[in-house]
Design a protein around this motif. Sequence first.
Motif, PDB file in Angstrom:
ATOM      1  N   THR A   1       7.276   5.848 -11.281  1.00  0.00           N
ATOM      2  CA  THR A   1       8.299   5.781 -10.322  1.00  0.00           C
ATOM      3  C   THR A   1       7.821   5.778  -8.938  1.00  0.00           C
ATOM      4  O   THR A   1       7.998   5.381  -7.947  1.00  0.00           O
ATOM      5  CB  THR A   1       9.349   6.879 -10.549  1.00  0.00           C
ATOM      6  N   ASN A   2       6.752   6.568  -8.923  1.00  0.00           N
ATOM      7  CA  ASN A   2       5.908   6.867  -7.511  1.00  0.00           C
ATOM      8  C   ASN A   2       5.418   5.680  -7.481  1.00  0.00           C
ATOM      9  O   ASN A   2       5.357   5.066  -6.221  1.00  0.00           O
ATOM     10  CB  ASN A   2       5.059   8.221  -7.809  1.00  0.00           C
ATOM     11  N   ALA A   3       4.770   5.019  -8.304  1.00  0.00           N
ATOM     12  CA  ALA A   3       3.848   3.669  -8.106  1.00  0.00           C
ATOM     13  C   ALA A   3       5.072   2.618  -7.202  1.00  0.00           C
ATOM     14  O   ALA A   3       4.745   1.880  -6.413  1.00  0.00           O
ATOM     15  CB  ALA A   3       3.360   3.269  -9.238  1.00  0.00           C
ATOM     16  N   CYS A   4       6.273   2.583  -7.850  1.00  0.00           N
ATOM     17  CA  CYS A   4       7.209   1.730  -7.646  1.00  0.00           C
ATOM     18  C   CYS A   4       7.513   2.127  -6.079  1.00  0.00           C
ATOM     19  O   CYS A   4       7.791   1.155  -5.303  1.00  0.00           O
ATOM     20  CB  CYS A   4       8.475   1.836  -8.442  1.00  0.00           C
ATOM     21  N   MET A   5       7.642   3.247  -5.714  1.00  0.00           N
ATOM     22  CA  MET A   5       8.177   3.555  -4.193  1.00  0.00           C
ATOM     23  C   MET A   5       7.005   3.246  -3.512  1.00  0.00           C
ATOM     24  O   MET A   5       7.248   2.755  -2.354  1.00  0.00           O
ATOM     25  CB  MET A   5       8.434   5.002  -4.245  1.00  0.00           C
ATOM     26  N   ILE A   6       5.851   3.287  -3.795  1.00  0.00           N
ATOM     27  CA  ILE A   6       4.520   2.733  -3.082  1.00  0.00           C
ATOM     28  C   ILE A   6       4.701   1.431  -2.853  1.00  0.00           C
ATOM     29  O   ILE A   6       4.582   0.890  -1.528  1.00  0.00           O
ATOM     30  CB  ILE A   6       3.369   3.260  -3.481  1.00  0.00           C
ATOM     31  N   ARG A   7       4.852   0.721  -3.924  1.00  0.00           N
ATOM     32  CA  ARG A   7       4.981  -0.699  -3.584  1.00  0.00           C
ATOM     33  C   ARG A   7       6.143  -1.186  -2.896  1.00  0.00           C
ATOM     34  O   ARG A   7       5.867  -1.963  -1.975  1.00  0.00           O
ATOM     35  CB  ARG A   7       5.284  -0.974  -5.271  1.00  0.00           C
ATOM     36  N   LYS A   8       7.339  -0.368  -2.900  1.00  0.00           N
ATOM     37  CA  LYS A   8       8.568  -1.127  -2.042  1.00  0.00           C
ATOM     38  C   LYS A   8       8.105  -0.503  -0.724  1.00  0.00           C
ATOM     39  O   LYS A   8       8.626  -1.209   0.216  1.00  0.00           O
ATOM     40  CB  LYS A   8       9.788  -0.164  -2.503  1.00  0.00           C
ATOM     41  N   TYR A   9       7.449   0.428  -0.258  1.00  0.00           N
ATOM     42  CA  TYR A   9       7.275   0.896   1.121  1.00  0.00           C
ATOM     43  C   TYR A   9       6.325  -0.148   1.678  1.00  0.00           C
ATOM     44  O   TYR A   9       6.386  -0.488   2.740  1.00  0.00           O
ATOM     45  CB  TYR A   9       6.356   2.154   0.937  1.00  0.00           C
ATOM     46  N   HIS A  10       5.290  -0.547   0.821  1.00  0.00           N
ATOM     47  CA  HIS A  10       4.449  -1.391   1.579  1.00  0.00           C
ATOM     48  C   HIS A  10       4.979  -3.006   1.778  1.00  0.00           C
ATOM     49  O   HIS A  10       4.771  -3.700   2.610  1.00  0.00           O
ATOM     50  CB  HIS A  10       3.190  -1.602   0.634  1.00  0.00           C
ATOM     51  N   ALA A  11       5.894  -3.226   0.746  1.00  0.00           N
ATOM     52  CA  ALA A  11       6.782  -4.336   0.658  1.00  0.00           C
ATOM     53  C   ALA A  11       7.557  -4.639   1.923  1.00  0.00           C
ATOM     54  O   ALA A  11       7.606  -5.515   2.620  1.00  0.00           O
ATOM     55  CB  ALA A  11       7.528  -4.744  -0.522  1.00  0.00           C
ATOM     56  N   LEU A  12       8.362  -3.371   2.298  1.00  0.00           N
ATOM     57  CA  LEU A  12       9.035  -3.437   3.370  1.00  0.00           C
ATOM     58  C   LEU A  12       8.382  -3.412   4.759  1.00  0.00           C
ATOM     59  O   LEU A  12       9.014  -3.924   5.796  1.00  0.00           O
ATOM     60  CB  LEU A  12      10.094  -2.339   3.443  1.00  0.00           C
ATOM     61  N   ASN A  13       7.085  -2.960   4.729  1.00  0.00           N
ATOM     62  CA  ASN A  13       6.193  -3.122   5.890  1.00  0.00           C
ATOM     63  C   ASN A  13       5.784  -4.524   5.986  1.00  0.00           C
ATOM     64  O   ASN A  13       4.719  -4.521   7.034  1.00  0.00           O
ATOM     65  CB  ASN A  13       5.367  -1.822   5.796  1.00  0.00           C
ATOM     66  N   GLY A  14       5.817  -5.252   4.967  1.00  0.00           N
ATOM     67  CA  GLY A  14       5.355  -6.523   4.984  1.00  0.00           C
ATOM     68  C   GLY A  14       3.688  -6.553   4.728  1.00  0.00           C
ATOM     69  O   GLY A  14       2.974  -7.640   5.089  1.00  0.00           O
ATOM     70  N   GLU A  15       3.211  -5.616   4.200  1.00  0.00           N
ATOM     71  CA  GLU A  15       1.825  -5.241   3.660  1.00  0.00           C
ATOM     72  C   GLU A  15       1.484  -5.496   2.363  1.00  0.00           C
ATOM     73  O   GLU A  15       0.406  -5.490   1.971  1.00  0.00           O
ATOM     74  CB  GLU A  15       1.421  -4.144   4.517  1.00  0.00           C
ATOM     75  N   LEU A  16       2.577  -5.714   1.548  1.00  0.00           N
ATOM     76  CA  LEU A  16       2.225  -5.785   0.076  1.00  0.00           C
ATOM     77  C   LEU A  16       1.373  -6.711  -0.512  1.00  0.00           C
ATOM     78  O   LEU A  16       0.526  -6.100  -1.212  1.00  0.00           O
ATOM     79  CB  LEU A  16       3.314  -5.772  -0.920  1.00  0.00           C
ATOM     80  N   ASN A  17       1.218  -7.719   0.233  1.00  0.00           N
ATOM     81  CA  ASN A  17      -0.022  -8.901  -0.276  1.00  0.00           C
ATOM     82  C   ASN A  17      -1.224  -8.097   0.127  1.00  0.00           C
ATOM     83  O   ASN A  17      -2.293  -8.618  -0.703  1.00  0.00           O
ATOM     84  CB  ASN A  17       0.358 -10.248   0.379  1.00  0.00           C
ATOM     85  N   GLN A  18      -1.186  -7.631   1.545  1.00  0.00           N
ATOM     86  CA  GLN A  18      -2.661  -7.181   1.615  1.00  0.00           C
ATOM     87  C   GLN A  18      -3.271  -5.814   0.766  1.00  0.00           C
ATOM     88  O   GLN A  18      -4.400  -5.521   0.386  1.00  0.00           O
ATOM     89  CB  GLN A  18      -2.702  -6.923   3.094  1.00  0.00           C
ATOM     90  N   ARG A  19      -2.080  -5.003   0.704  1.00  0.00           N
ATOM     91  CA  ARG A  19      -2.356  -3.535  -0.128  1.00  0.00           C
ATOM     92  C   ARG A  19      -2.050  -3.666  -1.425  1.00  0.00           C
ATOM     93  O   ARG A  19      -0.975  -3.454  -1.933  1.00  0.00           O
ATOM     94  CB  ARG A  19      -1.434  -2.466   0.722  1.00  0.00           C
ATOM     95  N   ASP A  20      -3.111  -4.147  -2.102  1.00  0.00           N
ATOM     96  CA  ASP A  20      -2.891  -4.188  -3.597  1.00  0.00           C
ATOM     97  C   ASP A  20      -3.655  -3.116  -4.522  1.00  0.00           C
ATOM     98  O   ASP A  20      -3.808  -3.496  -5.685  1.00  0.00           O
ATOM     99  CB  ASP A  20      -3.334  -5.514  -4.028  1.00  0.00           C
ATOM    100  N   GLU A  21      -4.400  -2.107  -3.822  1.00  0.00           N
ATOM    101  CA  GLU A  21      -5.268  -1.383  -4.442  1.00  0.00           C
ATOM    102  C   GLU A  21      -4.782   0.010  -4.488  1.00  0.00           C
ATOM    103  O   GLU A  21      -4.452   0.652  -3.318  1.00  0.00           O
ATOM    104  CB  GLU A  21      -6.769  -1.560  -3.975  1.00  0.00           C
ATOM    105  N   ILE A  22      -4.655   0.893  -5.667  1.00  0.00           N
ATOM    106  CA  ILE A  22      -4.525   2.129  -5.775  1.00  0.00           C
ATOM    107  C   ILE A  22      -5.831   2.870  -6.204  1.00  0.00           C
ATOM    108  O   ILE A  22      -6.498   2.459  -7.169  1.00  0.00           O
ATOM    109  CB  ILE A  22      -3.110   2.365  -6.672  1.00  0.00           C
ATOM    110  N   ILE A  23      -5.985   4.095  -5.564  1.00  0.00           N
ATOM    111  CA  ILE A  23      -7.498   4.650  -5.888  1.00  0.00           C
ATOM    112  C   ILE A  23      -6.873   5.928  -6.689  1.00  0.00           C
ATOM    113  O   ILE A  23      -5.862   6.433  -6.485  1.00  0.00           O
ATOM    114  CB  ILE A  23      -7.984   5.144  -4.631  1.00  0.00           C
ATOM    115  N   SER A  24      -7.567   6.086  -7.727  1.00  0.00           N
ATOM    116  CA  SER A  24      -7.484   7.264  -8.852  1.00  0.00           C
ATOM    117  C   SER A  24      -9.005   7.676  -9.070  1.00  0.00           C
ATOM    118  O   SER A  24     -10.010   7.282  -8.559  1.00  0.00           O
ATOM    119  CB  SER A  24      -6.687   6.876  -9.902  1.00  0.00           C
TER     120      SER A  24
END
Lengths: 523, 393
Positions: free
Chosen positions: A161-184
């Motif tokens: 659920t958190n990953a989906c919210m991060i995805r939506k956040y960047h999608a709405l900012n128009g940055e999802l194509n660029q921001r495709d990495e999660i660090i763990s």
Amino acid sequence: MSESKMRRYHAHVWEEPIIMQMGSEGERGIAIPITEKEIRETVGSAQSYIPAGMSRRRAAALPQISQPHVLRHYLRLSQQTLGMALNIDIGMGTCTMKYSPQVNEELVRLPQFTDLHPFQDEDTVQGILQIMYEFSRMMCEISGMDEFTFQPGGGAHGIYTNACMIRKYHALNGELNQRDEIISTIFSHPADAACPATAGFKVVSLYPDPETGLPGLEALKAAVSKRTAGLMITNPEDTGIFNPMIDEFVDIVHEAGGLCAYDQANSNALFGIARAKDAGFDMCHFNIHKAFSSPHGCMGPACGAVGTRKELADYLPVPIVTFDGARYHLDYNRKNSIGKVRCFFGNVETILRAYAWVIGMGPDGLREVSETSIINTNYMIKKILSVRGVTMAYPKQTTRLDQVRFSLETLREDTGVTTNDVARRMIDFGVQEYFTSHHPWIVPEPFLPEPCDTYSKEDIDYWVEVIRHVCEEAYRNPETVKTAPHNHAIAKINIRDLDDPDKYAMTWRAYMRKSKSRGGKQR
Amino acid sequence: MESIHEKEQEQGREAEIGQQPTTIRRKLGLIVNPIAGMGGSVGLKGTDGIDTLRKAIQLGATPTAPRRAVEALRELSPLRDSIELVTYPHDMGEEECKECGFNPVVIGYVERGKTSAADTKRAAEEMLLREVDLLLFTGGDGTARNIHEAVGQRLPVIGVPAGVKIHSSVFAINPRTAGQLAIAYLRGEVRLREAEVMDVDEEAFRQDRVSARLHGYLKIPYDAQLVQSVKVGSALDEDESMQAIAWEIVESMRDECLYIIGPGTTAKAVMKALHLEYTLLGVDVVQKKRLIVKDANEARLLELIEDGEAKIIVSVIGGQGYVFGRGNQQISSRVIRKVGKDNIVIVATESKMAALKGMPLLVDTGDREVDEMLKGYCRVVTGYRRSAVYRIA
């Protein structure tokens, strides 16, 4: 040091067949009477109500078996398990095998609760909505976050659920194509990598420093870029070591433009001590079925509670329970919501139990839970380190919080006995086998106990004595340990087959197909 | 329509597993290189070549390999009555077996105290003919090379470490572990994987120049439990992990870019994924998913990267974590300098990363400046859409 006497344990051995192999053609649990003529003539046959496209051509291959045989079968199976309520379940690190107060089971069986239906109008369910709302307020205080959802059905589901919210956040900012990495980090729970991967992200893992066992700031700085979507991290990690630089981690990722999600499944040592919000996290999740005493389920009947800062509360799954000062509402009006992640409102019974547990504990009691858990861990460390063949990973980190990762590398080199051997042999003394650790085994031959607040000094003493007994036995008589368990319902199995696609079977049909294609006997 | 009852009966597998007969293997070969390791104790950095041995003995070196072999064999004593040991005469195995109470089948002929690399090779070839199930050998990198030349991948082996040089990853961490691994393999409990056979040029080594080469791969039993537990999830095996890495690389390939694919099984998984011919121990060059040059040397590489973009795909070679300077010298400091640090893609499976035990990756290009440039944190591709940030020191 106290000497706990080894308990003689022996499980029931029923050699119970699989239910698909039981019963006989025509055998029934209930003989349903034939519909009376008058009724049949008035309403037609039951089958006539099934649309043609949904009707089976062949009957389902269900077992045909009488009631007493069904009852006997499942009671026998239950006797063959060594469940949490039957034993000292310290070995399951990362799982927080906490006692689930029985009185709360009575609570969730009250008809006032069980008779509720998710389709009821909110005016008719004000009571349970009040409990959900008040529990979300408690969770906000515990974490510092501003809003919560209880919809996810488990911990990994909460992380997803958190990953989906991060995805939506960047999608709405128009940055999802660029921001495709999660660090763990490699010592975070593997779900912190698997969930963002499922949500479509690439995953970058940080490895621990060989001295401190912690991921380094320099490594993180090398990992962040304009491609960083976020950080998903556990703390304390699955080693029991708390990362004291966590706020700096969060700052670095924020500066790079990413969001930070805190996996708080390992929260049992943090109540009243550390909060997600104070370290700067944007979102977090808790396992209500772990630290909050609701029982564990398997992949579904649990609750991964997800909380966010108010800036992100709009992204939470709907509905959210709100309160206008007079009435409670199901709020579906969240314009950036990721939508639903599960039917209805989640597993409300876990919330009811946890609500009762938190009310019962109060703020001081919660802090005491964590203090007890930390004291228990460090008491156990002191005792276990006197056992021959056992070492602690990253020994320079002397204090551990909720759990601790040990290594049996020395025992293995000395005797050939592996951690899996020791885990199985423990069963012969009436404690469930322990959890080694998630893979990859950065720490060789690991085991990961978590003596949470449930366990008494006597419990810990006994568990450690079992470890001691088995390790000493490994030096004296390694074959006994390697061939264990000897007193359990099922003896040692060949685990190689468990990940052999030609052999494992998740369904009866797959089992029949695979054993047939190997020329095996069909029973 | 028929999937309704599919969720049932996960327990099917448990009953199933109980019935599986485990593979019983009973024929074990043993070769001891009795002089392995003798050079080390007297500072000779290896014992390859008859003159070196003579020198070592003059300096007072005593054999260590037979003792190491005995240590490994003792672990096998529970199987004393159920396995057949095949070995070579005298201190090449016979004496060690007898010391541990085994009654071995002794084959071949050697003169005591005058054994050589040729004897090791001949012994290994004969073991192959005698169809042993597993070959245990005691020695170092030189011995591993001889075994590799003789049997290739036709016979699983385990190295008992006794040599001066142990750069190959065919060796167990110590003799006891070698014995335990042999038992596990004979009992059918572990699988096989390919492991690197590496050796340095001893002459250069004695002059403090290290120039290791990758000579090939032997098949060794591999205890997957060292890096993963089957019960905690669907951990991929080594082949699948390499395949996943290859897919990641292939998916990111761009037509205008030239790809220099270094030696080693992980990097070459990319060639396999592209269905291209390749040289396992050499450097191949790919563009537009087609083979441009097979087994390129440094000069050819420099020529190819003269103008235009290029990327280097390199495996982590050997157990010590070398990225450059061990077995891939064709990708020289000049090539690296031209391609640029940002265009180096390091590939390693998670189990290979775990085997580093937190130790950093290493580079030794022979050019200090380039080594310095490479140091610091780098990305390592560890799977499909998976990477790690790791330190090069």
